[in-house]
Design a protein around this motif. Sequence first.
Motif, PDB file in Angstrom:
ATOM      1  N   SER A  22      34.068 -12.132  17.004  1.00 52.06           N
ATOM      2  CA  SER A  22      33.761 -10.711  16.926  1.00 52.06           C
ATOM      3  C   SER A  22      34.039 -10.069  18.272  1.00 52.06           C
ATOM      4  O   SER A  22      33.819 -10.675  19.320  1.00 52.06           O
ATOM      5  CB  SER A  22      32.279 -10.513  16.567  1.00 52.06           C
ATOM      6  N   ARG A  87      35.464  -6.038   5.749  1.00 51.56           N
ATOM      7  CA  ARG A  87      35.507  -7.459   6.102  1.00 51.56           C
ATOM      8  C   ARG A  87      36.917  -7.990   5.939  1.00 51.56           C
ATOM      9  O   ARG A  87      37.692  -7.489   5.129  1.00 51.56           O
ATOM     10  CB  ARG A  87      34.527  -8.256   5.227  1.00 51.56           C
ATOM     11  N   GLU A  88      37.208  -9.010   6.740  1.00 50.55           N
ATOM     12  CA  GLU A  88      38.535  -9.623   6.689  1.00 50.55           C
ATOM     13  C   GLU A  88      38.744 -10.261   5.328  1.00 50.55           C
ATOM     14  O   GLU A  88      37.829 -10.815   4.730  1.00 50.55           O
ATOM     15  CB  GLU A  88      38.665 -10.667   7.808  1.00 50.55           C
ATOM     16  N   ARG A  89      39.996 -10.196   4.828  1.00 51.34           N
ATOM     17  CA  ARG A  89      40.291 -10.657   3.482  1.00 51.34           C
ATOM     18  C   ARG A  89      40.917 -12.042   3.437  1.00 51.34           C
ATOM     19  O   ARG A  89      40.897 -12.698   2.406  1.00 51.34           O
ATOM     20  CB  ARG A  89      41.281  -9.695   2.794  1.00 51.34           C
ATOM     21  N   ASP A  94      37.654 -14.994   5.604  1.00 49.74           N
ATOM     22  CA  ASP A  94      36.996 -14.207   4.561  1.00 49.74           C
ATOM     23  C   ASP A  94      35.565 -13.872   4.961  1.00 49.74           C
ATOM     24  O   ASP A  94      34.813 -14.733   5.419  1.00 49.74           O
ATOM     25  CB  ASP A  94      36.987 -14.971   3.243  1.00 49.74           C
ATOM     26  N   ASP A  95      35.224 -12.598   4.798  1.00 45.98           N
ATOM     27  CA  ASP A  95      33.890 -12.069   5.080  1.00 45.98           C
ATOM     28  C   ASP A  95      33.592 -11.911   6.566  1.00 45.98           C
ATOM     29  O   ASP A  95      32.457 -11.598   6.939  1.00 45.98           O
ATOM     30  CB  ASP A  95      32.794 -12.919   4.426  1.00 45.98           C
ATOM     31  N   GLU A  96      34.568 -12.111   7.424  1.00 46.35           N
ATOM     32  CA  GLU A  96      34.382 -11.807   8.848  1.00 46.35           C
ATOM     33  C   GLU A  96      34.319 -10.283   9.004  1.00 46.35           C
ATOM     34  O   GLU A  96      35.254  -9.570   8.631  1.00 46.35           O
ATOM     35  CB  GLU A  96      35.548 -12.364   9.664  1.00 46.35           C
ATOM     36  N   PRO A  97      33.236  -9.727   9.527  1.00 43.09           N
ATOM     37  CA  PRO A  97      33.123  -8.262   9.637  1.00 43.09           C
ATOM     38  C   PRO A  97      34.170  -7.665  10.563  1.00 43.09           C
ATOM     39  O   PRO A  97      34.474  -8.223  11.619  1.00 43.09           O
ATOM     40  CB  PRO A  97      31.715  -8.057  10.212  1.00 43.09           C
TER      41      PRO A  97
END
Length: 352
Positions: A22, A87-89, A94-97
């Motif tokens: 992040s 969020r990352e796809r 996946d699900d990384e804000p």
Amino acid sequence: MRCPDKMQALNLLFVWKPGFKSPRKAHATREDTMDTSSDLRDAVEKYLHVRPQEVKIHEKPDDFFSINRGDIVFVDGLRYVISGTARERSLGLDDEPKYWVKYAYEVETGNRKIIKLIFHEQFSVKYGDYVIKCFRSPAKEGRALECVKGHPHFMQGHTAVAKGNQAIRVINHISGGTLLSRIENYAGTHETYFHEFLPSLLGLFLPCVQSLDVLHRSGIRHGDVRSDHLLLDKETGKLRWIDFDYDFVFSEAPFALDLLGIGNILSELVGKGERTIHNLRSNRRLTERLGSLTPEDFSVVEASRLMNWKKLYPYVPDSLNRVLMHFAAGAELHYESVSEIAEDLAYAAAIV
């Protein structure tokens, strides 16, 4: 583009790839206020179905960590109710804000928007003897949005100015899933997929390949050509490119990474969503064919990404496999433009 000797064995090395960590919280000058007025509380309740006691207002949205669901952001005289953080796809993230990208409702109209706040980052890609500098450029994305205004195969939006002269992009929301998810959700065998489903996907994909020429003719790169950056718009039934904020500097081949991205997507289309052969090793029917693969059958920049799918699936037509092999390590010739790829792909798609 003929490969010089020093580029015969290219390898892609991400020295640093955004999204794995992040971004650090910025030490911004805060100009946030709390408001208890009825109209803003009404707006939050209308769109989020929860009535807050007070509303946090961001007139200078330079600290994206502090902007949360239910807050109000002021941009270029308009008010937006924040409904969430994107969020990352893909790419194993996946699900990384993506804290700098917010989902929102425009208060006055109720239109769904995506607010892309200012965030700068950079990384390097090692490309043979070359090191390509890649970076996030909000200004470049703004130019791209102007270039493709009204085009059906690109996301639509504009650059708006927030307090502090921040060039924030306000993007129209697109309802629909990614091309990648559409491929991966097919449950049948590869042969059935290839003959019954792939032709329609190629029909959707080809106009998107052709559309990238609109950017390239204006000297603008997409910058991050990936299958999860193509959304199938439920309203129009067309695929649309999203996320233009990456850019790169590579004077030897100014659009090279965009072209390679097209090759990667085509490989995923032909391979039924597979990016590598790892998941195929358990298929006993492919054991002998997998053993016949050589490094020349894989991507010129990613040694694990297969391009020569015909070796595994003989029913892949020669014309389609030839397009893929332009992106392989064993290729003598590589594409130099989107139009070259589009011409060959149009011929190949017509006989799949």
